[in-house]
Structures are given as structure tokens and as C-alpha cells.
Design a protein around this motif. Structure first.
Motif, PDB file in Angstrom:
ATOM      1  N   VAL A 333       0.880  -1.161   0.000  1.00 35.79           N
ATOM      2  CA  VAL A 333       0.000   0.000   0.000  1.00 35.79           C
ATOM      3  C   VAL A 333       0.915   1.207   0.000  1.00 35.79           C
ATOM      4  CG1 VAL A 333      -1.566   1.423   1.368  1.00 35.79           C
ATOM      5  CG2 VAL A 333      -1.946  -1.032   1.226  1.00 35.79           C
ATOM      6  N   ALA A 334       0.798   2.062  -0.984  1.00 35.21           N
ATOM      7  CA  ALA A 334       1.606   3.277  -0.990  1.00 35.21           C
ATOM      8  C   ALA A 334       0.656   4.461  -1.083  1.00 35.21           C
ATOM      9  CB  ALA A 334       2.570   3.271  -2.163  1.00 35.21           C
ATOM     10  N   LEU A 335       0.806   5.376  -0.130  1.00 31.65           N
ATOM     11  CA  LEU A 335      -0.071   6.535  -0.122  1.00 31.65           C
ATOM     12  C   LEU A 335       0.752   7.794  -0.331  1.00 31.65           C
ATOM     13  CD1 LEU A 335      -3.017   7.353   2.026  1.00 31.65           C
ATOM     14  CD2 LEU A 335      -1.100   8.868   2.261  1.00 31.65           C
ATOM     15  N   THR A 336       0.336   8.635  -1.258  1.00 30.30           N
ATOM     16  CA  THR A 336       1.007   9.917  -1.418  1.00 30.30           C
ATOM     17  C   THR A 336      -0.017  11.022  -1.271  1.00 30.30           C
ATOM     18  OG1 THR A 336       0.726   9.729  -3.808  1.00 30.30           O
ATOM     19  CG2 THR A 336       2.868   9.128  -2.931  1.00 30.30           C
ATOM     20  N   ASN A 337       0.293  11.970  -0.408  1.00 29.79           N
ATOM     21  CA  ASN A 337      -0.595  13.102  -0.167  1.00 29.79           C
ATOM     22  C   ASN A 337       0.225  14.368  -0.429  1.00 29.79           C
ATOM     23  OD1 ASN A 337      -2.692  14.701   0.665  1.00 29.79           O
ATOM     24  ND2 ASN A 337      -2.886  13.798   2.686  1.00 29.79           N
ATOM     25  N   ASN A 338      -0.423  15.532  -0.472  1.00 30.12           N
ATOM     26  CA  ASN A 338       0.291  16.794  -0.681  1.00 30.12           C
ATOM     27  C   ASN A 338       1.241  16.684  -1.862  1.00 30.12           C
ATOM     28  OD1 ASN A 338      -1.097  17.974   1.456  1.00 30.12           O
ATOM     29  ND2 ASN A 338       0.281  16.985   2.905  1.00 30.12           N
ATOM     30  N   TYR A 339       2.557  16.906  -1.632  1.00 28.86           N
ATOM     31  CA  TYR A 339       3.492  16.843  -2.758  1.00 28.86           C
ATOM     32  C   TYR A 339       4.371  15.597  -2.721  1.00 28.86           C
ATOM     33  CZ  TYR A 339       2.044  21.426  -4.258  1.00 28.86           C
ATOM     34  OH  TYR A 339       1.297  22.471  -4.732  1.00 28.86           O
ATOM     35  N   GLN A 340       3.944  14.583  -2.005  1.00 28.80           N
ATOM     36  CA  GLN A 340       4.745  13.357  -1.936  1.00 28.80           C
ATOM     37  C   GLN A 340       4.822  12.660  -3.287  1.00 28.80           C
ATOM     38  OE1 GLN A 340       2.505  11.941   1.729  1.00 28.80           O
ATOM     39  NE2 GLN A 340       4.301  10.623   1.728  1.00 28.80           N
ATOM     40  N   GLN A 341       5.939  11.971  -3.517  1.00 30.04           N
ATOM     41  CA  GLN A 341       6.098  11.179  -4.734  1.00 30.04           C
ATOM     42  C   GLN A 341       6.536   9.776  -4.331  1.00 30.04           C
ATOM     43  OE1 GLN A 341       8.683  13.239  -7.670  1.00 30.04           O
ATOM     44  NE2 GLN A 341       8.803  14.886  -6.176  1.00 30.04           N
ATOM     45  N   ALA A 342       5.972   8.805  -4.969  1.00 25.52           N
ATOM     46  CA  ALA A 342       6.400   7.439  -4.712  1.00 25.52           C
ATOM     47  C   ALA A 342       6.553   6.705  -6.022  1.00 25.52           C
ATOM     48  CB  ALA A 342       5.394   6.714  -3.828  1.00 25.52           C
ATOM     49  N   ASP A 343       7.681   6.050  -6.183  1.00 25.47           N
ATOM     50  CA  ASP A 343       7.895   5.176  -7.336  1.00 25.47           C
ATOM     51  C   ASP A 343       8.297   3.862  -6.699  1.00 25.47           C
ATOM     52  OD1 ASP A 343       9.072   3.765  -9.599  1.00 25.47           O
ATOM     53  OD2 ASP A 343       9.077   5.702 -10.628  1.00 25.47           O
ATOM     54  N   THR A 344       7.351   2.960  -6.638  1.00 24.33           N
ATOM     55  CA  THR A 344       7.622   1.720  -5.915  1.00 24.33           C
ATOM     56  C   THR A 344       6.965   0.542  -6.612  1.00 24.33           C
ATOM     57  OG1 THR A 344       7.520   0.651  -3.731  1.00 24.33           O
ATOM     58  CG2 THR A 344       5.690   2.082  -4.306  1.00 24.33           C
ATOM     59  N   GLY A 345       7.418  -0.624  -6.258  1.00 26.01           N
ATOM     60  CA  GLY A 345       6.916  -1.827  -6.903  1.00 26.01           C
ATOM     61  C   GLY A 345       7.820  -2.973  -6.539  1.00 26.01           C
ATOM     62  N   THR A 346       7.952  -3.917  -7.425  1.00 26.51           N
ATOM     63  CA  THR A 346       8.758  -5.094  -7.086  1.00 26.51           C
ATOM     64  C   THR A 346       9.330  -5.720  -8.337  1.00 26.51           C
ATOM     65  OG1 THR A 346       8.695  -7.225  -5.940  1.00 26.51           O
ATOM     66  CG2 THR A 346       6.767  -6.661  -7.251  1.00 26.51           C
ATOM     67  N   LYS A 347      10.277  -6.606  -8.137  1.00 26.68           N
ATOM     68  CA  LYS A 347      10.773  -7.424  -9.237  1.00 26.68           C
ATOM     69  C   LYS A 347      10.735  -8.869  -8.781  1.00 26.68           C
ATOM     70  CE  LYS A 347      14.471  -5.031 -10.474  1.00 26.68           C
ATOM     71  NZ  LYS A 347      15.861  -4.809 -10.852  1.00 26.68           N
ATOM     72  N   MET A 348      10.170  -9.724  -9.607  1.00 23.70           N
ATOM     73  CA  MET A 348      10.154 -11.144  -9.300  1.00 23.70           C
ATOM     74  C   MET A 348      10.942 -11.839 -10.399  1.00 23.70           C
ATOM     75  SD  MET A 348       8.351 -11.766  -6.570  1.00 23.70           S
ATOM     76  CE  MET A 348       7.279 -10.807  -5.479  1.00 23.70           C
ATOM     77  N   ILE A 349      12.050 -12.435 -10.020  1.00 23.58           N
ATOM     78  CA  ILE A 349      12.876 -13.121 -11.006  1.00 23.58           C
ATOM     79  C   ILE A 349      12.731 -14.627 -10.786  1.00 23.58           C
ATOM     80  CG2 ILE A 349      15.179 -13.247 -12.055  1.00 23.58           C
ATOM     81  CD1 ILE A 349      14.430 -10.372 -11.796  1.00 23.58           C
ATOM     82  N   HIS A 350      12.091 -15.277 -11.731  1.00 26.88           N
ATOM     83  CA  HIS A 350      11.859 -16.719 -11.622  1.00 26.88           C
ATOM     84  C   HIS A 350      13.013 -17.469 -12.273  1.00 26.88           C
ATOM     85  CE1 HIS A 350       7.511 -16.620 -10.404  1.00 26.88           C
ATOM     86  NE2 HIS A 350       7.668 -15.377 -10.818  1.00 26.88           N
ATOM     87  N   ILE A 351      13.711 -18.259 -11.456  1.00 31.30           N
ATOM     88  CA  ILE A 351      14.851 -19.025 -11.972  1.00 31.30           C
ATOM     89  C   ILE A 351      14.591 -20.529 -11.816  1.00 31.30           C
ATOM     90  CG2 ILE A 351      17.347 -19.406 -11.769  1.00 31.30           C
ATOM     91  CD1 ILE A 351      17.349 -16.456 -10.524  1.00 31.30           C
ATOM     92  N   GLY A 352      14.099 -20.911 -10.629  1.00 28.60           N
ATOM     93  CA  GLY A 352      13.841 -22.323 -10.353  1.00 28.60           C
ATOM     94  C   GLY A 352      12.532 -22.804 -10.965  1.00 28.60           C
ATOM     95  N   LYS A 353      12.383 -24.134 -11.011  1.00 24.90           N
ATOM     96  CA  LYS A 353      11.164 -24.727 -11.568  1.00 24.90           C
ATOM     97  C   LYS A 353       9.972 -24.499 -10.652  1.00 24.90           C
ATOM     98  CE  LYS A 353      13.324 -28.665 -13.919  1.00 24.90           C
ATOM     99  NZ  LYS A 353      14.645 -28.511 -13.260  1.00 24.90           N
ATOM    100  N   ASN A 354       8.812 -24.392 -11.266  1.00 26.65           N
ATOM    101  CA  ASN A 354       7.546 -24.267 -10.520  1.00 26.65           C
ATOM    102  C   ASN A 354       7.569 -23.181  -9.450  1.00 26.65           C
ATOM    103  OD1 ASN A 354       6.404 -26.465 -11.950  1.00 26.65           O
ATOM    104  ND2 ASN A 354       7.593 -27.848 -10.643  1.00 26.65           N
ATOM    105  N   THR A 355       8.295 -22.133  -9.715  1.00 31.41           N
ATOM    106  CA  THR A 355       8.319 -21.020  -8.765  1.00 31.41           C
ATOM    107  C   THR A 355       7.058 -20.183  -8.980  1.00 31.41           C
ATOM    108  OG1 THR A 355       9.722 -19.945 -10.395  1.00 31.41           O
ATOM    109  CG2 THR A 355      10.805 -20.876  -8.474  1.00 31.41           C
ATOM    110  N   THR A 356       6.540 -19.615  -7.902  1.00 28.06           N
ATOM    111  CA  THR A 356       5.335 -18.793  -8.049  1.00 28.06           C
ATOM    112  C   THR A 356       5.526 -17.443  -7.383  1.00 28.06           C
ATOM    113  OG1 THR A 356       4.426 -19.808  -6.073  1.00 28.06           O
ATOM    114  CG2 THR A 356       3.631 -20.661  -8.151  1.00 28.06           C
ATOM    115  N   SER A 357       4.906 -16.433  -7.945  1.00 25.36           N
ATOM    116  CA  SER A 357       4.957 -15.118  -7.308  1.00 25.36           C
ATOM    117  C   SER A 357       3.600 -14.431  -7.394  1.00 25.36           C
ATOM    118  CB  SER A 357       6.034 -14.248  -7.956  1.00 25.36           C
ATOM    119  OG  SER A 357       5.765 -14.043  -9.325  1.00 25.36           O
TER     120      SER A 357
END
Ligand SMILES: Nc1ncnc2c1ncn2[C@@H]1O[C@H](COP(=O)(O)OP(=O)(O)OP(=O)(O)O)[C@@H](O)[C@H]1O
Ligand SMILES: [Mg+2]
Lengths: 482, 258
Positions: A333-357
Motif C-alpha cells: 500500500v503506498a499513499l502519497t498526499n500533498n506533494y509526496q512522490q512514490a515510485d515503488t513496486g517489485t521485481k520477481m525473477i523466476h529461476i527455479g522450476k515451478n516457482t510462483t509469485s
């Protein structure tokens, strides 16, 4: 424009409650950054030679790097020579050995923040490591954890007491050269938390670190390293606050998680650094690198974050899914109010078998806030049978704010499944009116609607922190309508 | 003293006047039906009474229990016993119907100096109302109106009314979109709530509803004015001869004049 739409846009900012300054003598080094400063920090911490070399390597690499500009955030250039890289509350000896030795002013500060360090007040069962400016000042419940073989405490202490473990894992997930801020952190990090849960041990309590920036013009560069050995489980929570200051302060942390076979790490953050005032003056620049490696089979790492503070947030807690059947999760959950800035997220790198994200991101923008979700899902050829589900929802309060979504997807095999859903909604004047017509006040209506929107993420937080997070969201939104 | 006294009410949206001088008095225990062509201002009147800020009141007065209603906020009106069943109930994703209704009930109880109900007492209290409207428990655990069918939404409005027990209920086309069984059920629910202390304004296009909820008065609204008032027979008359029979322009002509 109707009156109600205007009310939604009117922002009478609720004062930041944690903005006080603790009057405490600090041992700070002069402003600026050089090899000598790196050596000085290392010397102050009586570090072994290998760690100094590690820092210097990072520093030299950092000198060759450029500050990234790809994020959707805007700020004036940071003068890295104008920052104080080390500040610690002055202590009698080298550092407090027990709670009795901790400066009472500090304890008062933490009490004000609602984190009682005294163990008797901690029957609720959360072990806390508290980092004030650059150093870790106290760790509670240490003895009890030690008896189970769990190592939990400040990073500096771990360097002294468990150098082999630290050396084995430090930088193994986020290498010194990973990115500009990670390299900077590697060169100058002053303290942070370290946790090791041995084979087959399920940590019986939530472990928690509390970060506080107090001194003026200091940067905070902490380093957290959590290792869950085979079959271990740990749930970890991080909270942060800072005084209100009208200059920006830099926070560039690195968090590394390692999960071996069948191990599980749950990492939750409630980030409430000072966001700046309603004109956008001051506030923390939160440029953080967080990454977890699911090295073992069936291992699992979950990131849950509630980001309400900071002037600028730039962070992408990520998972490297190496072990077969390993699982990565990101709830945000990312909340920006007034002049706040948010650049957020994730990276999921699947290398192994049957990996889930699984990725569930909820962005809320109010005032002039700008909220960007940036997510990457990469499924390598080796990751046969991998699966990903992503859901990115944005909510806008008023029409001066913005929401942006950049999902990147790269799939290198045919046996994988990827699903992506996205939505953008506005808190409608009609929704608020509907609530008010039933007797519910505007503020309660907004908070109810926003909580409804964030439900899937709050549900992932440990109980006591879910309540905290809801309150925080309420406070951050207070005055955002009516 | 009447429960509600509307005197020469004018309201606009943007530059356009929609209510052009409405006067209406509702006494305790009375049921008033309001009929009228599409676009004549029925919903606008309902929303203005509930305090929607989208509409600007440009003239007239409204007294509720002798007090200046127009000076009150929408939530204060609700807490004072005014309930609007929306023509288009609003969806609130992620917020359970139960949670929403409990928050509403407690806000109203608090205002009236009563103790707030906890989840347990609340559930006991609503059980009875659920049976009254044959509401499925599953619907109550779902997010407010989200993904409800048209009929389910309308039924949910009446269920909320039954729980909140208002003094003045304004039902805006609650019958539209209901099948005949649901219509009977809703009418039955509404009738169960009729009493000397509860007044209702029922907006509808169909005489059919008024067979079940028999009104004390019927008013015809056209182009922002009440053009005719009468007893329940007026609704029958309208059913037979339409608005044209009353010399009221039908929808197309009304639109053509604007
Ligand atoms: N928010 C608004 N903006 C612009 N025009 C509006 C708005 N609300 C109502 N109107 C206009 O006011 C007039 C009256 O609308 P209202 O909804 O009150 O009619 P109604 O009698 O309830 O009609 P129906 O029987 O179709 O429900 C219509 O012409 C409508 O287009
Ligand atoms: Mg209508």
C-alpha cells in the motif's frame, strides 16, 4: 466543479505527530564523503580489515556511477558532500551494553513514539532493535532469542560477534555494485539489524527494528541482513519516523534476505518517515534497495509494505526465486498526499522450476501526490512451470494527483503462466455522499473506502501492526477531505 | 408541528433551475407518493432533502421537526432520522455490507445518546430484519452493493432502512427493477415499518407499487413544480390517462422546451 469535488481536493494537512527533535549530544563526523570518511566510519566501529576493504571497493565503484534518473520522481540534485555520514548519540563508553546504560532521553524518545523498550512492557511479544541516527541503541528480548539459537541485534554487534556469518551473506543478495544508492550504502552504512534463525527454528515472536533519524543534515544508511536457515521461519517488522525539518534528509538503506531450503521470511514495513509539509518542503528521501533470495527449495519470502511517509519513495522489494517451488510475494500500500512522490513496486525473477509469485499493489494518491507502480516479472528459461499473478490498483482522491503503472514482463519459456490485472478508481463524491446519507462522517467515509481498497494488503500484516497501519493511514489522510 | 414542511423550494444544478418552487407538508405517520414524468425533478427533490451538495438551493425553506433542514450536513440529517433509498445505490468495494451498516447505525445511535452496539448485538438485531426482507446472509458479508443485481441493490436499501429505523424515509423508485415477488417483499417490508411515528415519501412511476404501499396522498411533479395533488385515486387516474390527460407535456415535449 461541485462543492463536494472541491472538498475532496481541499487539504488541511494533519500535523505529523512524530516530528519532535530529541535534544541529545551527538558524536558526528564532519560533512562530506571521501575514502577517509569511509575509513573513519569503519574505524569508529572497530571493523575487521575485510569489511573496510569491502566498503572501499563499494566506494570506489560508487564514484564511477551516476545517480539513476529513470524513476518517475523529481527532486533537486543531492549534494553528497553536504551530508553527514555518521552520527551517534554520545555514550559514556563505546555503546550501551544493556538497557540500563541507554540514555534516558533516548528511551523517552522511543516511548513517545510508542515503542517501549523496557522488556516488562513488551509482554506482547515483539522483540525490538532500535536504530537512532546511525547506531543501534538497544535490543530487547535478546536473551530469550539467544537461548533458541536466534541471533538478533545490531549489525555492528554481529560484525564483532558473528563475523563469519556476516561475511558469508553480506552483499550476497545486493552486491556492492548493484545500483548507485546500494553502492553508497555499502561504503558508508553505519548500523542496522542482523538476524539469523538456525535450522528448523520457528522464531516465536515478531522481530522488529525501529529506525529514527534525529540529527540534522545526516543521512541514514542502515543495512539489514536476515538469514533463515533450512526450515526456519521468521516474521520481521520495520518501522520508521523522523523529526520535521525543512531540509530534505537522505535515507538509503539496503535490506538483504536469504531463505534456504524450506525456510520462510515474512518482512513487513510500515514506513512513516516525515513526508514534508503541505507545500512540499522538507521530508525524507527514501531511496532503498530491498531484495530477498529464495535460495532453497520450497522457500518463501513475503514483502508487505505500507508506505505513507517520505517526500520521495524509491523502492522495489524484490525476490530472486532460485530454489525449485519457491514462492515470492509482494503486498503493498503506498499513499502519497500533498506533494509526496512514490515510485515503488517489485521485481520477481523466476529461476527455479515451478516457482510462483504474487504481486498485489495498492496505490492511493491525494492532494498533488504522484504514485507510480513499477513492477517487473522475469521468467527465465530454466523456470519451467512458473506462475505469476499481479494486481495493481490505483485510487485517486481529487484530480490534482496522479497514478502511473509500468508493468514489465519477460517470459522465456512456454510452460509458464502470467496474469496481470490493473484498475484505477476515484473515491467518488457519490460514494462519500452515500455514506454521509447513512450518518457516517466524511472522514470516516474516506477512511472506510480506503481501507476497503487496501484490505488484501492489510490482511497480510501481523495483527498488531495491521491495526497500527490502519491508524497511520487514517492520520495520513486526515484533512484530505471536507 | 409537521414533521416536514417544504416551502417554495428552488434548486439548480449549474445554471439550470430544476426545482421551481415546491411546497409540500408531510405529517407524522403519513405516506406521500410522488409521481411525474422522467426528468421532472423527483430525484433532485429527494437528493436536496438529503443534503446533496451537487444541487444549489436558490430559494425557499425546509423545516424538519421545526428546524432549518437546509442548514444541516447530510450526516446530521441522517442522524436526525432522514433516510434516502437511492434510485441508484452506490457500490463501495472492499467494505462489507455488515460493517458499513454497523458504522451507520452506531453513528446514528451515538448522536441520539444511545450506546453503540458491538458486532454481536448488532448481528442479533439485524437477524430479524433479514428475515423480514428475506435477505441472504451471503449478501450481507459481501462488499456494499458491489456486484449486486439491480433488484438486490434495491432490496438492500430497504433492508438498511429497516435497520436504521428512520423517522422520514424517502424511497426513490425503489420499485424499479424489481420482479413481482421482490416487489411484494419490499412492499411488505415497507408496510411493516409504517407507523404513527414514521413518514414516507415514495417516488414511483407505477401505480402497481401503490397497490401494496397505499399512500395517503399522491402528488404529480412536472418540470420542477407540483402540478396536482390528491388522494390515492390520483395514481389510478394517471395510470389510465397518462400525464397528457392532466395536460402535462410528456418527456419529449418537456425536453424540447428547454
Ligand atoms: N447532476 C446533474 N447535472 C446536470 N443535470 C442534472 C443533474 N441532476 C439532475 N439533472 C437534470 O435535472 C432534471 C431532473 O432530474 P431528476 O433526476 O431529478 O429527474 P427524475 O424526475 O428523478 O427523473 P426519473 O423519473 O427519470 O428518475 C433532468 O433533466 C436531469 O437531467
Ligand atoms: Mg429519478
Amino acid at each position: 466543479m461541485s462543492e463536494s469535488t472541491q472538498t475532496i481536493e481541499t487539504f488541511a494537512n494533519q500535523e505529523y505527530k512524530w516530528g519532535f527533535v530529541t535534544d541529545i549530544e551527538a558524536d558526528a563526523i564532519p560533512r562530506g564523503l571521501s575514502e577517509d570518511v569511509v575509513r573513519l566510519i569503519s574505524a569508529k566501529k572497530h571493523e575487521p580489515e575485510w569489511l573496510l576493504e569491502w566498503r572501499l571497493k563499494a566506494y570506489r565503484h560508487w564514484l564511477t556511477m551516476k545517480e539513476p534518473t529513470w524513476a518517475n520522481v523529481h527532486y533537486p540534485p543531492i549534494d553528497y558532500q553536504d551530508i553527514i555520514y555518521y552520527s551517534s548519540p554520545k555514550a559514556k563508553k563505546d555503546g550501551p551494553k544493556s538497557l540500563e546504560e541507554v540514555d534516558p532521553e533516548l528511551l523517552k524518545t522511543y516511548a513517545k513514539l510508542g515503542i517501549p523498550l523496557k522488556e516488562q512492557e513488551l509482554l506482547a511479544g515483539v522483540a525490538v532493535d532500535a536504530v537512532f541516527d546511525s547506531v543501534s541503541v538497544a535490543t530487547t528480548f535478546k536473551a530469550k532469542l539467544n537461548a533458541m539459537g536466534i541471533i538478533f541485534g545490531s549489525f555492528s554487534e554481529a560484525v564483532q560477534e558473528h563475523p563469519d556469518l556476516v561475511r558469508q551473506y553480506l552483499g550476497s543478495v545486493v552486491p556492492t555494485s548493484d545500483n548507485f544508492f546500494a553502492a553508497l550504502n555499502s561504503a558508508v552504512f553505519s548500523d542496522g539489524s542482523f538476524c539469523y534463525v538456525p535450522k528448523g527454528v520457528r522464531c516465536p515472536m515478531e522481530l522488529s527494528t525501529y529506525f529514527r533519524i534525529n540529527a540534522k543534515d545526516t543521512g541514514q544508511f542502515e543495512r539489514t541482513l536476515i538469514v533463515a536457515d533450512e526450515g526456519a521461519y521468521v516474521s520481521y517488522l520495520e518501522g520508521c519516523t523522523a523529526p520535521m525539518r525543512d531540509t530534505n534528509q537522505l535515507h538509503a538503506a539496503v535490506v538483504e534476505l536469504v531463505a534456504l531450503d524450506n525456510a520462510q521470511i515474512k518482512y513487513s514495513t510500515v514506513q512513516n518517515w516525515y513526508p514534508g509539509d503541505k507545500e512540499g518542503k522538507g521530508g525524507i528521501y527514501n531511496f532503498v534497495t530491498k531484495r530477498g533470495a529464495c535460495r532453497g527449495v520450497n522457500s518463501k519470502i513475503s514483502w508487505t509494505q505500507v508506505e505513507t511517509g517520505s517526500a520521495i519513495t524509491w523502492k522495489y522489494p524484490s525476490c530472486l526465486l532460485i530454489g525449485d517451488n519457491s514462492v515470492g510475494e509482494f503486498y503493498s500500500v503506498a499513499l502519497t498526499n500533498n506533494y509526496q512522490q512514490a515510485d515503488t513496486g517489485t521485481k520477481m525473477i523466476h529461476i527455479g522450476k515451478n516457482t510462483t509469485s504474487t504481486i498485489v499493489s495498492k496505490g492511493i494518491s491525494a492532494g498533488h501526490g504522484q504514485n507510480t507502480y513499477r513492477g517487473g516479472v522475469k521468467i527465465l528459461k530454466s523456470a519451467a512451470g512458473a506462475r505469476n499473478y499481479s494486481q495493481c490498483d490505483s485510487m485517486l482522491l481529487g484530480d490534482k494527483c496522479g497514478a502511473h503503472t509500468f508493468p514489465y514482463l519477460e517470459v522465456k519459456n512456454t510452460s509458464s503462466q502470467v496474469e496481470h490485472e490493473a484498475s484505477t478508481s476515484k473515491i467518488g463524491e457519490d460514494q462519500i455522499f452515500y455514506c454521509r446519507q447513512r450518518g457516517i462522517s466524511t472522514e470516516d467515509a474516506v477512511s472506510m473506502i480506503v481501507h476497503g481498497f487496501c484490505k488484501e494488503v492489510f490482511r497480510e500484516l501481523p495483527m498488531e501492526f495491521a491495526v497500527e497501519a490502519q491508524k497511520l493511514l487514517g492520520v495520513s489522510l486526515e484533512g484530505s477531505v471536507g | 408541528m409537521s414533521l416536514l414542511e417544504i416551502k417554495d423550494l428552488h434548486a439548480t444544478v449549474g445554471d439550470r433551475e430544476i426545482l421551481k418552487g415546491i411546497s409540500l407538508t408531510v405529517d407524522a405517520g403519513e405516506v406521500h407518493a410522488i409521481m411525474g414524468p422522467n426528468g421532472s425533478g423527483k430525484s433532485t427533490l429527494a437528493q436536496v432533502l438529503a443534503g446533496r451538495e451537487l444541487y444549489a438551493v436558490t430559494g425557499g425553506q425546509v423545516l424538519y421537526q421545526g428546524q432549518d433542514l437546509l442548514a444541516m450536513s447530510p450526516e446530521d440529517r441522517a442522524r436526525a432520522g432522514i433516510f434516502l433509498a437511492f434510485q441508484y445505490p452506490v457500490e463501495i468495494p472492499g467494505v462489507s455490507n455488515m460493517y458499513f451498516l454497523k458504522a451507520a447505525l452506531n453513528a446514528i445511535r451515538k448522536q441520539q445518546g444511545m450506546e453503540e452496539l458491538d458486532a454481536f448485538d448488532f448481528l442479533n438485531m439485524v437477524r430479524e430484519k433479514m428475515t423480514l426482507l428475506d435477505m441472504d446472509q451471503a449478501l450481507l458479508n459481501r462488499p456494499v452493493n458491489t456486484g449486486f443485481s439491480g433488484g438486490e441493490k434495491k432490496r438492500n436499501e430497504i433492508f438498511q432502512m429497516a435497520v436504521l429505523e428512520p423517522k422520514l424515509a424517502i424511497l426513490d423508485e425503489t420499485d424499479s427493477g424489481l420482479d413481482i415477488d421482490a416487489l411484494k417483499l419490499v412492499a411488505h417490508g415497507v408496510n411493516a415499518l409504517r407507523g404513527p411515528e414514521r413518514s414516507m415519501i415514495v417516488v414511483t412511476h407505477y401505480q402497481r407499487l401503490l397497490n401494496y404501499i397505499v399512500p395517503d396522498y399522491v402528488h404529480v411533479l412536472a418540470e420542477g413544480r407540483i402540478v396536482k395533488s390528491g388522494g390515492k385515486e390520483l395514481a389510478l387516474e394517471l395510470e389510465e390517462s397518462g400525464y397528457a390527460g392532466l395536460g402535462i407535456a410528456d418527456e419529449e415535449e418537456a425536453v424540447g422546451k428547454v
